[in-house]
Design an enzyme around this catalytic site. Sequence first.
Site, PDB file in Angstrom:
ATOM      1  N   GLU A   1       0.788  -0.935   0.334  1.00  0.00           N
ATOM      2  CA  GLU A   1      -0.040  -0.313   0.040  1.00  0.00           C
ATOM      3  C   GLU A   1       0.847   1.098  -0.089  1.00  0.00           C
ATOM      4  O   GLU A   1       0.994   2.711   0.799  1.00  0.00           O
ATOM      5  CB  GLU A   1      -1.383  -0.270   0.857  1.00  0.00           C
ATOM      6  CG  GLU A   1      -1.431  -1.024   1.240  1.00  0.00           C
ATOM      7  CD  GLU A   1      -3.357  -1.072   2.046  1.00  0.00           C
ATOM      8  OE1 GLU A   1      -2.899  -0.283   2.873  1.00  0.00           O
ATOM      9  OE2 GLU A   1      -4.178  -2.086   2.524  1.00  0.00           O
TER      10      GLU A   1
ATOM     11  N   GLU B   1      -5.509  -8.625   1.461  1.00  0.00           N
ATOM     12  CA  GLU B   1      -5.852  -8.112   2.718  1.00  0.00           C
ATOM     13  C   GLU B   1      -7.286  -8.146   2.426  1.00  0.00           C
ATOM     14  O   GLU B   1      -7.666  -7.486   1.334  1.00  0.00           O
ATOM     15  CB  GLU B   1      -5.551  -6.681   3.025  1.00  0.00           C
ATOM     16  CG  GLU B   1      -4.058  -6.668   3.661  1.00  0.00           C
ATOM     17  CD  GLU B   1      -3.027  -5.811   4.315  1.00  0.00           C
ATOM     18  OE1 GLU B   1      -4.358  -4.977   4.475  1.00  0.00           O
ATOM     19  OE2 GLU B   1      -2.351  -4.899   4.537  1.00  0.00           O
TER      20      GLU B   1
HETATM   21  C1  GCO Z   1      -3.867  -1.388   5.587  1.00  0.00           C
HETATM   22  C2  GCO Z   1      -2.586  -1.620   5.840  1.00  0.00           C
HETATM   23  C3  GCO Z   1      -2.769  -2.820   7.444  1.00  0.00           C
HETATM   24  C4  GCO Z   1      -4.030  -2.422   8.226  1.00  0.00           C
HETATM   25  C5  GCO Z   1      -5.251  -3.217   7.976  1.00  0.00           C
HETATM   26  C6  GCO Z   1      -6.209  -1.983   8.358  1.00  0.00           C
HETATM   27  O1  GCO Z   1      -4.574  -1.560   4.401  1.00  0.00           O
HETATM   28  O2  GCO Z   1      -4.125   0.045   5.319  1.00  0.00           O
HETATM   29  O3  GCO Z   1      -2.180  -3.152   5.500  1.00  0.00           O
HETATM   30  O4  GCO Z   1      -1.641  -2.526   7.886  1.00  0.00           O
HETATM   31  O5  GCO Z   1      -3.821  -2.394   9.121  1.00  0.00           O
HETATM   32  O6  GCO Z   1      -5.858  -2.174   6.604  1.00  0.00           O
HETATM   33  O7  GCO Z   1      -6.887  -0.341   8.162  1.00  0.00           O
END
Ligand code: GCO
Length: 442
Positions: free
Chosen positions: A167, A350
């Site tokens: 990200e 994710e």
């Molecule tokens: C993101 C990050 C994670 C976060 C998750 C929840 O996607 O922001 O990769 O570190 O913890 O997404 O916000």
Amino acid sequence: MAEEDAFPDDFVWGASTSSYQIEGAVDADGRGQSIWDVFSHTPGRVKGDETGDVACDHYHLWAEDFEWLARGGFNAYRFSTAWPRILPAGAGAVEPRGLDFYDRLVDGLMARGVTPWLCLYHWDLPQALQDEGGWLKRDIAQKFAAYARVVAGRLADRVHHWVMFNEANVHALCGYGVGSHAPGLTGLPNMLAAIHHQNLAQGLALQALRAEHSGLRLGTVISLQPVRPSSDAPEDHRAAQRFDAFWNGAFLDPLFNGFYPPTIADEFSALVAAGDAATMHQPVDFLGVNYYSRMHIAAAPHSLLGAWWGAVPRGLRFTAMGWPITPDGLYEELTTLRDRNGNLELYITENGACFDDRVAADGTVHDDDRVEFLRTHLAAARRALADGVNLRGYFVWSLLDNFEWTEGYSRRFGIIHVDFQTLKRTPKASFAYLAEAMARRG
Ligand code: GCO
């Protein structure tokens, strides 16, 4: 047949975490400071002034956490390496004990039949590099590529799946644009520089790993989420288009096409040098999609981009983060990516949700809302597969409750509950749900 029953036999089922959010042990074995150490220790930056000093103490408890992966039936695990553990000053002297730790993780995963997916950067930049300008300075791109070489030099014999960034879009916007994340900088020039120099660094690292190792699957992970205008007003449509260009296009286009979205390209012109397009435009073997929610954007004249999250359609439910629950947005994102990048190999790297979990008297956590979130999003993924999306895997965020950045430990995303006083791990109902879903895959 339930939706999760119908995934291919070779589908990758994983869980994701990140170094600063779970490791703790911030002073162990020569680790250097990261920008998140400095930021979290700056009063007022993190809710309750909490820090990642201990987090889940995964640095010491990793074997127990990996036992849960094995018991759940996961066949993959995405973790990130902390640049300051391996190069405490960001460049120069390597800290072998830092590499030794990730050696232990990789061997521990493989011993349990879990494939390691290594992410080189999940926001914990060495503070020493930030002191020299961090992602604002162009030469960090070469330093990132050098770091990637050091990690691959030790682990590429066993790790075959490599993620360059997690990200970069969220990191640039929150860390360098609006200042809500480390290093807490603000302003469009800072965000533009962080965007461009991460895109450059990614290209150089991909070139380096491609040149120096064979048989690796190289890719990157971006938070990719569909953008809709909050209303039919022309200014909201313009705001949504601009936000979409910065959130999604400023990372997909350089990587897959070698240029920035035409509507914002001129804003990068002072940063782009001859050859940059070719450096950013690198072949990847997969793209990781982090999906949480469709984004409804409205005009926000006084904001960084003149656009920000706005009103959402009536009738939507929300997670404890205030994010609307929109599983159809995952289907939309996956099918959009299918059509724009030649049906590239995709992984959901994710997906998960934060809810205010309650621990029952017997210690169990019946997170039925998270089970429903996972079920509906797996159904959307299954529908995308059925419609020809080259989707190869799903990683839940996250294995453990962990340090949720500026929210500290108040926001829980784990399928395993962590008591942050005792560090006791307790699988939630969502862990059992996913384990059952994966078991039905055989
Ligand atoms: C993101 C990050 C994670 C976060 C998750 C929840 O996607 O922001 O990769 O570190 O913890 O997404 O916000």
